[in-house]
Design a protein around this motif. Sequence first.
Motif, mmCIF file in Angstrom:
data_model
loop_
_atom_site.group_PDB
_atom_site.id
_atom_site.type_symbol
_atom_site.label_atom_id
_atom_site.label_comp_id
_atom_site.label_asym_id
_atom_site.label_seq_id
_atom_site.Cartn_x
_atom_site.Cartn_y
_atom_site.Cartn_z
ATOM 1 N N UNK A 145 32.306 -23.361 29.722
ATOM 2 C CA UNK A 145 32.866 -24.489 28.987
ATOM 3 C C UNK A 145 31.814 -25.449 28.497
ATOM 4 N N UNK A 146 30.880 -24.951 27.703
ATOM 5 C CA UNK A 146 29.734 -25.734 27.269
ATOM 6 C C UNK A 146 29.830 -26.035 25.776
ATOM 7 N N UNK A 147 29.431 -27.217 25.396
ATOM 8 C CA UNK A 147 29.320 -27.603 23.996
ATOM 9 C C UNK A 147 27.849 -27.771 23.635
ATOM 10 N N UNK A 148 27.513 -27.441 22.386
ATOM 11 C CA UNK A 148 26.140 -27.606 21.910
ATOM 12 C C UNK A 148 26.157 -28.376 20.599
ATOM 13 N N UNK A 149 25.234 -29.339 20.497
ATOM 14 C CA UNK A 149 25.078 -30.153 19.299
ATOM 15 C C UNK A 149 23.596 -30.298 18.970
ATOM 16 N N UNK A 150 23.257 -30.520 17.703
ATOM 17 C CA UNK A 150 21.856 -30.845 17.399
ATOM 18 C C UNK A 150 21.517 -32.218 17.969
ATOM 19 N N UNK A 151 20.305 -32.385 18.432
ATOM 20 C CA UNK A 151 19.854 -33.703 18.879
ATOM 21 C C UNK A 151 19.576 -34.547 17.638
ATOM 22 N N UNK A 152 20.309 -35.647 17.507
ATOM 23 C CA UNK A 152 20.214 -36.482 16.314
ATOM 24 C C UNK A 152 19.172 -37.583 16.523
ATOM 25 N N UNK A 153 18.230 -37.680 15.599
ATOM 26 C CA UNK A 153 17.242 -38.755 15.631
ATOM 27 C C UNK A 153 17.856 -39.961 14.917
ATOM 28 N N UNK A 154 18.707 -40.693 15.630
ATOM 29 C CA UNK A 154 19.471 -41.763 14.996
ATOM 30 C C UNK A 154 18.755 -43.110 15.109
ATOM 31 N N UNK A 155 19.202 -44.058 14.289
ATOM 32 C CA UNK A 155 18.634 -45.398 14.301
ATOM 33 C C UNK A 155 19.191 -46.226 15.459
ATOM 34 N N UNK A 156 20.499 -46.126 15.667
ATOM 35 C CA UNK A 156 21.146 -46.873 16.746
ATOM 36 C C UNK A 156 22.542 -46.316 16.975
#
Length: 278
Positions: free
Chosen positions: A162-173
Amino acid sequence: MPRSPRPRVLYVTDLAYEARGRRYCDEDIFLTSRLRSTFDLALCHPLDAAALTDDFDAVVVRNSGPVLGYQEAYEAFRARALAQGTLVYNPLNGRGDMAGKQYLLDLTAQGRPVIPTVDRPADLGKLPQAPAYVAKPKLGADSIGLRRVSPAELTGLPYDEGLLVQPHIDFLYEVSFYFVDDALQYALHAPDPARRWELRPYEITAADREFARSFIDWNTLPYGIQRVDACRTREGELLLVELEDLNPYLSLDLVDEATRDAFVAAMTASVRTAVSVG
């Protein structure tokens, strides 16, 4: 003895729960001190909720901690409440974090502005290329089980758990929008991405309001408190991080007195209306 004409509310909270950077108990002590002017109110631990619901007109679930810490007791409470038609605030049919994180997959498939999310190796190609990715359990909370992985590690992850994967986002805030029913009350943001809970007041734009409200509309809860968590990308876009619809922490100590008073008034009216209608 005649029953009080005021609604009787069971307020579910774990006053001893410890969270990084926040004191959940202070928030509930404040809220209950204000709600007592309108309701006959009692507090209980989530482990005791199922046994006590029959004596109250409504059950308000607030800072009760991650359900993972008392899953069996929560399922017993949920089953009893649904079977007996107990009025629970928030209602138990939420489609956000209350039901796990399946909604991140559903919203990704619908093309909504959410961090792209997949849950099986066959769909990894649907994610944008990134120098790192985030893996987390569908039933996670408070970053429990979350880890950062490299692209080379993606195919070897235990998706069957039961795992989810997402890209690591280089966000501002990151920014959070706080709602009572469908009305946006205030917003707070974390200017430093490395310090998630060092929040500051956030000036809401019309586009921000439309973004946040779209997820409240999607969730279709008839009443309740919800928090829409988002991140601002370096391209200026807002992406949904989480839709907290079970027991979102409100950070009321970080807003001004007028905003706190307005929130309490909105919550009081919302609970009172839910009791009168339900």
